[in-house]
Design a protein around this motif. Structure first.
Motif, PDB file in Angstrom:
ATOM      1  N   UNK A   1      18.018 -38.184 -62.704  1.00  0.00           N
ATOM      2  CA  UNK A   1      16.727 -38.028 -63.372  1.00  0.00           C
ATOM      3  C   UNK A   1      16.887 -37.725 -64.857  1.00  0.00           C
ATOM      4  N   UNK A   2      18.111 -37.445 -65.296  1.00  0.00           N
ATOM      5  CA  UNK A   2      18.356 -37.155 -66.713  1.00  0.00           C
ATOM      6  C   UNK A   2      19.109 -38.273 -67.421  1.00  0.00           C
ATOM      7  N   UNK A   3      19.529 -39.282 -66.676  1.00  0.00           N
ATOM      8  CA  UNK A   3      20.265 -40.384 -67.312  1.00  0.00           C
ATOM      9  C   UNK A   3      19.293 -41.329 -68.005  1.00  0.00           C
TER      10      UNK A   3
ATOM     11  N   UNK B   1      32.835 -29.089 -63.850  1.00  0.00           N
ATOM     12  CA  UNK B   1      32.367 -30.470 -63.812  1.00  0.00           C
ATOM     13  C   UNK B   1      33.568 -31.383 -63.574  1.00  0.00           C
ATOM     14  N   UNK B   2      33.435 -32.255 -62.593  1.00  0.00           N
ATOM     15  CA  UNK B   2      34.439 -33.290 -62.358  1.00  0.00           C
ATOM     16  C   UNK B   2      33.671 -34.588 -62.173  1.00  0.00           C
ATOM     17  N   UNK B   3      33.823 -35.513 -63.104  1.00  0.00           N
ATOM     18  CA  UNK B   3      33.163 -36.808 -62.894  1.00  0.00           C
ATOM     19  C   UNK B   3      34.020 -37.930 -63.445  1.00  0.00           C
ATOM     20  N   UNK B   4      33.745 -39.142 -62.956  1.00  0.00           N
ATOM     21  CA  UNK B   4      34.437 -40.327 -63.462  1.00  0.00           C
ATOM     22  C   UNK B   4      33.437 -41.462 -63.603  1.00  0.00           C
ATOM     23  N   UNK B   5      33.660 -42.244 -64.644  1.00  0.00           N
ATOM     24  CA  UNK B   5      32.827 -43.414 -64.886  1.00  0.00           C
ATOM     25  C   UNK B   5      33.704 -44.650 -64.702  1.00  0.00           C
ATOM     26  N   UNK B   6      33.216 -45.626 -63.934  1.00  0.00           N
ATOM     27  CA  UNK B   6      33.969 -46.875 -63.777  1.00  0.00           C
ATOM     28  C   UNK B   6      33.208 -47.972 -64.508  1.00  0.00           C
TER      29      UNK B   6
ATOM     30  N   UNK C   1      24.408 -30.271 -64.379  1.00  0.00           N
ATOM     31  CA  UNK C   1      23.766 -31.599 -64.328  1.00  0.00           C
ATOM     32  C   UNK C   1      23.334 -32.048 -65.721  1.00  0.00           C
ATOM     33  N   UNK C   2      22.866 -31.096 -66.543  1.00  0.00           N
ATOM     34  CA  UNK C   2      22.423 -31.440 -67.900  1.00  0.00           C
ATOM     35  C   UNK C   2      23.622 -31.902 -68.723  1.00  0.00           C
ATOM     36  N   UNK C   3      24.709 -31.129 -68.676  1.00  0.00           N
ATOM     37  CA  UNK C   3      25.881 -31.484 -69.481  1.00  0.00           C
ATOM     38  C   UNK C   3      26.507 -32.800 -68.999  1.00  0.00           C
ATOM     39  N   UNK C   4      26.560 -32.988 -67.689  1.00  0.00           N
ATOM     40  CA  UNK C   4      27.108 -34.250 -67.155  1.00  0.00           C
ATOM     41  C   UNK C   4      26.267 -35.420 -67.663  1.00  0.00           C
TER      42      UNK C   4
END
Ligand code: BTN
Length: 352
Positions: free
Chosen positions: A79-81, A141-146, A263-266
């Protein structure tokens, strides 16, 4: 649907009628009501008033105050993207081995680019140079973008430089409410005393301590990229770090002395990355970003030790070139280009 409802309630900041929510999602009132109930179960406070509709009550601690402020879920992130993020699919896990590995598996299975994988916990988080990345639940925070970018394989390391900038800009927004605007360096959030800085090529540091690391992995043919995964790990909440990193690591909330919504920072970081990536693909190299990067480069103007396999030496760090290589000036005034794939750099008095 829940992400769309959240996005609209947040954007309006006031009551939104049930009718409007039905029309937006093309569903019945019962379906909207069920979605609202489900959001409430996730921890959101939503006020419902007859003839007015629904209103999201932001940041009102209910129950455990620590968690009430940090709902971390696919909906909250989605909802924040923004459109500019380029993200088409968000997958959220409570636990996974590694978000980088999950992105690769999905890419191998044919998933299009624009995938964001986030997890609250990693059982086998990976760092650079074969190291592990300590990834406890509920705090970071742990995330990855492909992505499947149309660039040469040799340019892939430049994506990590872009992500380092995106992380800084995302953090600056959360810290000060805005990110750097060109031509406005003096009042730039990058000048904030607790602003994140970049230790070349891509560690993010505050007060000389590491708050974030990145791991970029790629699958490619000789002349084209099949996909790239850029993974980001950010220390958000206070914790006792493992012994080996306890002197060089810091958490964002300790550095800033304020609560951070993951969620905001991600989402802010991923939005920034999408915007920077678009410019990068149009420009073809990092020229456009050199000033922006230099503005945040903790090594700039400092003496560094270049750990070159051909022989170590000391030099002054000056900035980066259009390929993201570090420019260092040796004692005799020669400027050398240092490539991150072959060489690492250390501050002569410690980590930076
Ligand atoms: C480093 O500084 O050594 C890089 C650390 C990268 C950690 C992140 S956490 C999310 C993603 N998944 C992983 O397994 N690693 C990266």
């Amino acid at each position: 649907m829940k992400a769309m409802i959240l996005e609209l309630l947040r954007r309006k900041g006031d009551f939104v009628s049930g009718q409007e929510l039905c029309e937006l999602n093309n569903v019945s009132r019962t379906a909207v009501w069920k979605a609202i109930r489900s959001l409430e179960k996730e921890g959101y406070k939503i006020e419902a008033v007859r003839n007015r509709g629904y209103r999201l009550i932001e940041d009102e601690p209910s129950g455990d105050p620590d968690n009430a402020l940090d709902i971390y879920s696919a909906n909250e992130i989605k909802s924040r993207l923004t459109e500019a993020s380029g993200i088409r699919e968000v997958v959220f896990f409570d636990s996974i081995d590694s978000t980088n590995s999950e992105c690769s598996r999905r890419a191998e299975a044919g998933c299009d680019g624009g995938l964001l994988v986030v997890s609250d916990d990693q059982s086998a988080g990976r760092g650079r140079r074969g190291r592990t990345w300590d990834s406890p639940p509920g705090s970071n925070i742990y995330f990855s973008v492909m992505i499947r970018p149309d660039i040469a394989p040799s340019s892939a390391p430049q994506l990590t430089i872009l992500m380092a900038l995106a992380v800084c800009r995302g953090m600056e927004k959360v810290l000060t409410g805005s990110a750097y605007k060109a031509g406005n360096r003096k009042s730039s959030p990058a000048r904030h005393p607790a602003a994140p800085l970049i230790k070349w090529p891509n560690d993010i540091v505050i007060d000389g301590k590491k708050v974030c690391g990145m791991l970029t992995e790629m699958s490619s043919e000789a002349d084209y990229i099949r996909y790239v995964v850029v993974g980001v790990g950010i220390n958000v909440r206070h914790r006792d770090f493992p012994e080996e990193i306890s002197k060089t690591a810091i958490s964002l909330e300790d550095a800033w002395e304020k609560k951070v919504k993951r969620s905001v920072l991600t989402a802010e970081t991923v939005n920034e990355f999408g915007e920077l990536l678009k410019i990068f693909e149009e420009e073809g190299d990092l020229s456009y970003f050199r000033g922006m990067y230099l503005d945040r480069l903790v090594n700039a103007g400092r003496k560094v030790r270049v750990l070159d396999p051909g022989g170590e030496y000391e030099a002054l760090a000056r900035g980066i070139n259009e390929r993201g290589e570090l420019l260092v000036e040796t004692e005799d005034g020669t400027v050398k280009e240092v490539n991150s794939g072959e060489v690492s750099v250390r501050g002569i008095y410690g980590y930076v």
